[in-house]
Motif scaffolding. Structure first.
Motif, PDB file in Angstrom:
ATOM      1  N   VAL A 193      11.372  47.803  23.863  1.00 14.35           N
ATOM      2  CA  VAL A 193      12.266  46.670  24.088  1.00 14.35           C
ATOM      3  C   VAL A 193      12.161  46.259  25.551  1.00 14.35           C
ATOM      4  O   VAL A 193      12.283  47.091  26.446  1.00 14.35           O
ATOM      5  CB  VAL A 193      13.733  47.053  23.766  1.00 14.35           C
ATOM      6  CG1 VAL A 193      14.673  45.884  24.056  1.00 14.35           C
ATOM      7  CG2 VAL A 193      13.863  47.532  22.327  1.00 14.35           C
ATOM      8  N   CYS A 194      11.938  44.958  25.771  1.00 13.76           N
ATOM      9  CA  CYS A 194      11.925  44.410  27.115  1.00 13.76           C
ATOM     10  C   CYS A 194      12.944  43.279  27.148  1.00 13.76           C
ATOM     11  O   CYS A 194      13.044  42.498  26.196  1.00 13.76           O
ATOM     12  CB  CYS A 194      10.532  43.897  27.467  1.00 13.76           C
ATOM     13  SG  CYS A 194      10.379  43.329  29.176  1.00 13.76           S
ATOM     14  N   PHE A 195      13.696  43.183  28.242  1.00  7.72           N
ATOM     15  CA  PHE A 195      14.734  42.176  28.331  1.00  7.72           C
ATOM     16  C   PHE A 195      14.885  41.688  29.765  1.00  7.72           C
ATOM     17  O   PHE A 195      14.413  42.328  30.697  1.00  7.72           O
ATOM     18  CB  PHE A 195      16.076  42.717  27.810  1.00  7.72           C
ATOM     19  CG  PHE A 195      16.619  43.875  28.601  1.00  7.72           C
ATOM     20  CD1 PHE A 195      17.411  43.658  29.726  1.00  7.72           C
ATOM     21  CD2 PHE A 195      16.357  45.180  28.212  1.00  7.72           C
ATOM     22  CE1 PHE A 195      17.918  44.726  30.453  1.00  7.72           C
ATOM     23  CE2 PHE A 195      16.866  46.246  28.929  1.00  7.72           C
ATOM     24  CZ  PHE A 195      17.651  46.021  30.049  1.00  7.72           C
ATOM     25  N   THR A 196      15.561  40.536  29.905  1.00  4.35           N
ATOM     26  CA  THR A 196      15.829  39.995  31.232  1.00  4.35           C
ATOM     27  C   THR A 196      17.311  39.663  31.382  1.00  4.35           C
ATOM     28  O   THR A 196      18.011  39.392  30.413  1.00  4.35           O
ATOM     29  CB  THR A 196      15.019  38.709  31.510  1.00  4.35           C
ATOM     30  OG1 THR A 196      15.394  37.697  30.585  1.00  4.35           O
ATOM     31  CG2 THR A 196      13.523  38.974  31.426  1.00  4.35           C
ATOM     32  N   LEU A 197      17.742  39.701  32.611  1.00  4.92           N
ATOM     33  CA  LEU A 197      19.059  39.251  33.051  1.00  4.92           C
ATOM     34  C   LEU A 197      18.867  38.656  34.448  1.00  4.92           C
ATOM     35  O   LEU A 197      17.833  38.909  35.092  1.00  4.92           O
ATOM     36  CB  LEU A 197      20.052  40.411  33.131  1.00  4.92           C
ATOM     37  CG  LEU A 197      20.572  40.983  31.819  1.00  4.92           C
ATOM     38  CD1 LEU A 197      21.172  42.360  32.034  1.00  4.92           C
ATOM     39  CD2 LEU A 197      21.621  40.048  31.232  1.00  4.92           C
ATOM     40  N   GLN A 198      19.839  37.921  34.938  1.00  7.19           N
ATOM     41  CA  GLN A 198      19.747  37.349  36.279  1.00  7.19           C
ATOM     42  C   GLN A 198      20.859  37.910  37.155  1.00  7.19           C
ATOM     43  O   GLN A 198      22.037  37.650  36.913  1.00  7.19           O
ATOM     44  CB  GLN A 198      19.846  35.819  36.220  1.00  7.19           C
ATOM     45  CG  GLN A 198      19.617  35.131  37.542  1.00  7.19           C
ATOM     46  CD  GLN A 198      18.197  35.302  38.065  1.00  7.19           C
ATOM     47  OE1 GLN A 198      17.231  35.206  37.311  1.00  7.19           O
ATOM     48  NE2 GLN A 198      18.075  35.558  39.351  1.00  7.19           N
ATOM     49  N   VAL A 199      20.469  38.682  38.155  1.00  8.90           N
ATOM     50  CA  VAL A 199      21.423  39.236  39.120  1.00  8.90           C
ATOM     51  C   VAL A 199      21.709  38.164  40.173  1.00  8.90           C
ATOM     52  O   VAL A 199      20.803  37.449  40.606  1.00  8.90           O
ATOM     53  CB  VAL A 199      20.846  40.510  39.786  1.00  8.90           C
ATOM     54  CG1 VAL A 199      21.795  41.055  40.846  1.00  8.90           C
ATOM     55  CG2 VAL A 199      20.546  41.577  38.739  1.00  8.90           C
TER      56      VAL A 199
END
Length: 120
Positions: A4-10
């Motif tokens: 599983v690969c995912f993104t978020l924005q800090v």
């Protein structure tokens, strides 16, 4: 095992704090992640705040549900949620999952069952 690969924005002004918190994750949080099926879990932070996460798990939904049932996860998510841009859910539920389009070992395994791989 699913990859599983995912993104978020800090938030840019919170990136240093984000990195500091992850340099010393609470021991009970580490244990809970392991116990609920989050394996080979890594986070990568780009200089513009893009966070990319990777993990391996037998079942992502079960791993997320397992963490949701822990007290330590509720505390961690409450503290971390404020560090992200435009996030209406806790970070462990609000991430954008990426679609895997290539995995070397899978293709090698498929290829070697039909044609031997040789060095060119």
């Amino acid at each position: 095992m699913h990859r599983v690969c995912f993104t978020l924005q800090v938030k840019r002004d919170r990136m240093e704090e984000y990195a500091e918190r992850h340099a010393a994750v609470w021991p009970d949080m580490l244990q809970a992640l392991h116990d609920t099926g989050w394996h080979n879990y890594s986070l990568f932070l780009r200089d513009d705040g893009l966070l990319v996460g990777y993990l391996e798990t037998p079942d992502l939904a079960a791993a997320q549900a397992g963490m949701a049932a822990t007290e330590v996860n509720a505390r961690w998510q409450a503290e971390m949620g404020e560090l992200f841009e435009e996030l209406d859910l806790p970070p462990d539920q609000g991430f954008l999952r990426l679609t895997e389009v290539f995995h070397l070992e899978d293709q090698l395994a498929a290829h070697t069952t039909t044609t031997p791989v040789t060095d060119q």
